[in-house]
Motif scaffolding. Structure first.
Motif, PDB file in Angstrom:
ATOM      1  N   HIS A 233      22.699  37.231  57.685  1.00  8.11           N
ATOM      2  CA  HIS A 233      21.794  38.226  57.111  1.00  8.11           C
ATOM      3  C   HIS A 233      20.625  37.476  56.491  1.00  8.11           C
ATOM      4  CE1 HIS A 233      20.606  42.085  55.443  1.00  8.11           C
ATOM      5  NE2 HIS A 233      20.489  41.539  54.248  1.00  8.11           N
ATOM      6  N   GLU A 234      19.456  37.625  57.103  1.00 13.20           N
ATOM      7  CA  GLU A 234      18.258  36.898  56.666  1.00 13.20           C
ATOM      8  C   GLU A 234      17.093  37.881  56.571  1.00 13.20           C
ATOM      9  OE1 GLU A 234      15.650  33.135  58.323  1.00 13.20           O
ATOM     10  OE2 GLU A 234      17.825  33.114  58.627  1.00 13.20           O
ATOM     11  N   PRO A 235      17.050  38.659  55.469  1.00 15.40           N
ATOM     12  CA  PRO A 235      16.053  39.731  55.359  1.00 15.40           C
ATOM     13  C   PRO A 235      14.675  39.266  54.929  1.00 15.40           C
ATOM     14  CG  PRO A 235      17.453  39.707  53.428  1.00 15.40           C
ATOM     15  CD  PRO A 235      17.991  38.647  54.338  1.00 15.40           C
ATOM     16  N   ASP A 236      14.546  37.993  54.547  1.00 13.71           N
ATOM     17  CA  ASP A 236      13.255  37.477  54.091  1.00 13.71           C
ATOM     18  C   ASP A 236      12.756  36.418  55.075  1.00 13.71           C
ATOM     19  OD1 ASP A 236      13.375  38.964  51.534  1.00 13.71           O
ATOM     20  OD2 ASP A 236      15.064  37.628  51.136  1.00 13.71           O
TER      21      ASP A 236
ATOM     22  N   TYR B  90      24.276  32.346  52.254  1.00 13.50           N
ATOM     23  CA  TYR B  90      23.635  31.750  51.075  1.00 13.50           C
ATOM     24  C   TYR B  90      24.682  31.304  50.057  1.00 13.50           C
ATOM     25  CZ  TYR B  90      20.259  31.048  47.307  1.00 13.50           C
ATOM     26  OH  TYR B  90      19.500  30.485  46.304  1.00 13.50           O
ATOM     27  N   PHE B  91      25.472  32.238  49.561  1.00 14.76           N
ATOM     28  CA  PHE B  91      26.507  31.906  48.580  1.00 14.76           C
ATOM     29  C   PHE B  91      27.788  31.497  49.306  1.00 14.76           C
ATOM     30  CE2 PHE B  91      23.776  34.672  45.910  1.00 14.76           C
ATOM     31  CZ  PHE B  91      23.558  33.788  44.864  1.00 14.76           C
ATOM     32  N   ASN B  92      27.933  30.206  49.538  1.00 15.73           N
ATOM     33  CA  ASN B  92      29.070  29.702  50.294  1.00 15.73           C
ATOM     34  C   ASN B  92      29.586  28.421  49.656  1.00 15.73           C
ATOM     35  OD1 ASN B  92      27.221  27.676  51.183  1.00 15.73           O
ATOM     36  ND2 ASN B  92      26.553  29.033  52.833  1.00 15.73           N
ATOM     37  N   MET B  93      30.546  27.767  50.287  1.00 18.52           N
ATOM     38  CA  MET B  93      31.133  26.574  49.700  1.00 18.52           C
ATOM     39  C   MET B  93      30.158  25.405  49.654  1.00 18.52           C
ATOM     40  SD  MET B  93      33.991  27.341  48.449  1.00 18.52           S
ATOM     41  CE  MET B  93      34.822  25.781  48.158  1.00 18.52           C
TER      42      MET B  93
ATOM     43  N   THR C  83      23.926  41.917  43.710  1.00 19.72           N
ATOM     44  CA  THR C  83      23.760  41.144  42.475  1.00 19.72           C
ATOM     45  C   THR C  83      24.082  39.671  42.688  1.00 19.72           C
ATOM     46  OG1 THR C  83      26.029  41.586  41.760  1.00 19.72           O
ATOM     47  CG2 THR C  83      24.324  43.144  41.053  1.00 19.72           C
ATOM     48  N   GLY C  84      24.863  39.351  43.728  1.00 25.19           N
ATOM     49  CA  GLY C  84      25.258  37.970  43.985  1.00 25.19           C
ATOM     50  C   GLY C  84      26.708  37.909  44.430  1.00 25.19           C
ATOM     51  N   PRO C  85      27.390  36.798  44.153  1.00 19.17           N
ATOM     52  CA  PRO C  85      28.779  36.652  44.615  1.00 19.17           C
ATOM     53  C   PRO C  85      29.712  37.695  44.014  1.00 19.17           C
ATOM     54  CG  PRO C  85      27.891  34.561  43.824  1.00 19.17           C
ATOM     55  CD  PRO C  85      26.915  35.617  43.420  1.00 19.17           C
ATOM     56  N   GLY C  86      30.661  38.123  44.830  1.00 13.17           N
ATOM     57  CA  GLY C  86      31.743  38.974  44.352  1.00 13.17           C
ATOM     58  C   GLY C  86      33.019  38.152  44.373  1.00 13.17           C
ATOM     59  N   ASN C  87      33.852  38.429  45.367  1.00 14.27           N
ATOM     60  CA  ASN C  87      35.116  37.691  45.507  1.00 14.27           C
ATOM     61  C   ASN C  87      34.989  36.431  46.355  1.00 14.27           C
ATOM     62  OD1 ASN C  87      36.541  39.883  44.221  1.00 14.27           O
ATOM     63  ND2 ASN C  87      36.407  40.984  46.163  1.00 14.27           N
ATOM     64  N   MET C  88      33.894  36.284  47.071  1.00 11.31           N
ATOM     65  CA  MET C  88      33.797  35.299  48.137  1.00 11.31           C
ATOM     66  C   MET C  88      34.039  33.866  47.673  1.00 11.31           C
ATOM     67  SD  MET C  88      30.890  35.333  51.012  1.00 11.31           S
ATOM     68  CE  MET C  88      29.564  35.218  49.834  1.00 11.31           C
ATOM     69  N   LEU C  89      33.364  33.446  46.613  1.00 10.73           N
ATOM     70  CA  LEU C  89      33.528  32.074  46.137  1.00 10.73           C
ATOM     71  C   LEU C  89      34.914  31.846  45.550  1.00 10.73           C
ATOM     72  CD1 LEU C  89      30.016  31.470  44.523  1.00 10.73           C
ATOM     73  CD2 LEU C  89      30.849  30.637  46.730  1.00 10.73           C
ATOM     74  N   MET C  90      35.414  32.832  44.803  1.00  7.04           N
ATOM     75  CA  MET C  90      36.769  32.721  44.253  1.00  7.04           C
ATOM     76  C   MET C  90      37.800  32.612  45.365  1.00  7.04           C
ATOM     77  SD  MET C  90      36.830  35.334  40.986  1.00  7.04           S
ATOM     78  CE  MET C  90      36.077  36.743  41.807  1.00  7.04           C
ATOM     79  N   ASP C  91      37.639  33.420  46.401  1.00  2.32           N
ATOM     80  CA  ASP C  91      38.579  33.394  47.536  1.00  2.32           C
ATOM     81  C   ASP C  91      38.533  32.038  48.251  1.00  2.32           C
ATOM     82  OD1 ASP C  91      39.152  36.011  46.937  1.00  2.32           O
ATOM     83  OD2 ASP C  91      38.114  36.869  48.666  1.00  2.32           O
TER      84      ASP C  91
ATOM     85  N   CYS D  36      29.290  31.524  60.491  1.00  2.00           N
ATOM     86  CA  CYS D  36      28.482  32.362  59.598  1.00  2.00           C
ATOM     87  C   CYS D  36      27.948  31.629  58.373  1.00  2.00           C
ATOM     88  CB  CYS D  36      29.257  33.608  59.181  1.00  2.00           C
ATOM     89  SG  CYS D  36      30.672  33.283  58.134  1.00  2.00           S
ATOM     90  N   GLN D  37      27.998  30.310  58.388  1.00  2.00           N
ATOM     91  CA  GLN D  37      27.437  29.553  57.281  1.00  2.00           C
ATOM     92  C   GLN D  37      26.445  28.498  57.776  1.00  2.00           C
ATOM     93  OE1 GLN D  37      31.290  30.078  54.324  1.00  2.00           O
ATOM     94  NE2 GLN D  37      30.824  28.056  55.093  1.00  2.00           N
ATOM     95  N   GLY D  38      25.839  28.785  58.919  1.00  2.00           N
ATOM     96  CA  GLY D  38      24.806  27.909  59.444  1.00  2.00           C
ATOM     97  C   GLY D  38      25.305  26.806  60.357  1.00  2.00           C
ATOM     98  N   GLN D  39      26.586  26.858  60.745  1.00  2.00           N
ATOM     99  CA  GLN D  39      27.129  25.819  61.618  1.00  2.00           C
ATOM    100  C   GLN D  39      26.605  25.991  63.048  1.00  2.00           C
ATOM    101  OE1 GLN D  39      28.822  28.108  59.813  1.00  2.00           O
ATOM    102  NE2 GLN D  39      30.750  27.306  59.023  1.00  2.00           N
ATOM    103  N   ALA D  40      26.618  24.889  63.782  1.00  2.00           N
ATOM    104  CA  ALA D  40      26.236  24.948  65.188  1.00  2.00           C
ATOM    105  C   ALA D  40      27.262  25.776  65.959  1.00  2.00           C
ATOM    106  CB  ALA D  40      26.164  23.542  65.763  1.00  2.00           C
ATOM    107  N   THR D  41      26.773  26.581  66.898  1.00  2.00           N
ATOM    108  CA  THR D  41      27.674  27.394  67.723  1.00  2.00           C
ATOM    109  C   THR D  41      27.052  27.535  69.105  1.00  2.00           C
ATOM    110  OG1 THR D  41      28.955  29.446  67.816  1.00  2.00           O
ATOM    111  CG2 THR D  41      26.691  29.611  66.991  1.00  2.00           C
TER     112      THR D  41
END
Length: 373
Positions: free
Chosen positions: A104-107, A246-249, A189-197, A53-58
């Motif tokens: 999720h790619e709405p644009d 988008y907002f990932n490591m 609005t942007g990141p919630g817990n994801m980056l902290m986690d 879910c972060q653009g990796q090959a699958t």
């Protein structure tokens, strides 16, 4: 008109911390939660989802297998809740199963969103009519497909005189502005817990920073915070939505590249402040509010809640539980309600939120076999 009776809602969010299942009594006039259950994600399945879910090959094979396994997991959670409550499957009108968002790619030229979790499998293993694939009909009419929960927020938490904003802090944060005399606004609005986690997992192998205890030991790095907040997403006008793609490591590591000597705990403190500051900025841009009603896992992070209150003086900041709605179950409850509307052929989106051309019925219905009801 909604058929009055019992519905089930199922949600697994971008945080990937578990599957939330809610049993609710729903009619045109009320929504009453009756029971809930949270099933922890199997760690290997969580890792496999993160691996795609972060653009990796699958491969299509891996996507198909995850789709089926998630459907089985959702059905397991539903059946466990029914067993614990003693409610027979035949008493449930429908299940609203959101699925697990993996992209999720709405644009762009061909906007799309993808949730996995085979609803055929859910219907087959529970014997209950299941409604899923909620987001793509809104996108078919030019919408973002997200957020969808604001329609539910309006129905259950709207107030005729008081300025209220509902804030969900899951992996991603989103707001619903319920301002008397104005149309409903809502967006990510942007990141919630994801980056902290993700950061605490990298450094301490913990799933999340309980109560922000680790963030408290650090100091916000203001140059880093400024750089993170300079991302174009924060300046975009609504409607807008985002996610782990988008907002990932990778996004964080790219921004950290020039901060050689920063300590891990200072990064955690800065990420917590990023979540609070990006939320507070958008709330103020909406005109502010008298009450900020917070749900999602972030509502349990007391340090994050303190930072929100400090950045929004004069605003009462409180968890949704204070208002009779479980912050843990809000989204699952919303999808039970959306399923009830879909079954009644009623619209479930708000064009003022998603940017869709029109209101529309959401979701696809997977009927139970007659001999199972």
């Amino acid at each position: 008109m909604i058929k009055s009776g019992r519905y089930i809602g199922v949600m697994s969010g971008t945080s990937l911390d578990g599957v939330d299942v809610v049993l609710a009594a729903i009619s045109d006039k009320f929504v009453a939660e009756q029971a809930s259950l949270s099933l922890v994600f199997p760690i290997e399945l969580k890792k496999r989802i993160l691996n795609i879910c972060q653009g990796q090959a699958t491969t299509l094979s891996e996507i198909g297998k995850i789709d089926r396994e998630l459907g089985s997991l959702y059905a397991q959670a539903i059946n466990q809740l029914l067993a614990e409550t003693g409610v027979p499957a035949k008493d449930i009108i429908a299940i609203g199963c959101h699925g697990q968002t993996v992209w999720h790619e709405p644009d762009g030229d061909q906007p799309f969103t993808m949730q996995l979790g085979d609803n055929n499998r859910v219907a087959a293993l529970t014997g209950i009519t299941t409604v899923g694939d909620f987001r793509r009909r809104d996108m078919a009419y030019g919408g973002q497909g997200a957020p969808l929960v604001p329609a539910f927020h309006l129905a259950v938490l709207g107030h005729s005189a008081e300025k209220r904003i509902i804030l969900n802090i899951g992996g991603i944060s989103n707001i619903t502005a319920l301002l008397p005399g104005s149309y409903v606004k809502g967006y990510d609005t942007g990141p919630g817990n994801m980056l902290m986690d993700s950061w605490i997992w990298r450094h301490k192998q913990r799933a999340y920073d309980e109560d922000g205890q680790w963030a408290k030991t650090g100091t916000v790095n203001q140059p880093l915070l400024k750089k993170l907040l300079s991302d174009a997403y924060f300046r975009r006008a609504a409607p807008k939505s985002t996610g782990r793609e988008y907002f990932n490591m990778q996004w964080l590591d790219k921004n950290l590249a020039h901060f050689i000597d920063i300590t891990p705990e200072d990064v955690q403190a800065t990420l917590c402040e990023l979540t609070a500051a990006s939320i507070a900025e958008q709330i103020l841009l909406c005109g502010g509010c008298e009450r900020l009603i917070v749900c999602g896992g972030g509502a349990k992070n007391s340090f994050l809640m303190q930072r929100l209150a400090a950045l929004l003086p004069g605003t009462e900041v409180a968890a949704s539980d204070k208002y009779g709605l479980s912050g843990d179950d809000m989204e699952a409850l919303a999808f039970a309600w959306l399923a009830a509307r879909s079954m009644a052929n009623l619209s479930g989106n708000l064009p003022s939120v998603t940017g869709a051309e029109r209101e529309t019925v959401l979701g696809a219905i997977y009927p139970a076999n007659i001999d199972e009801k």
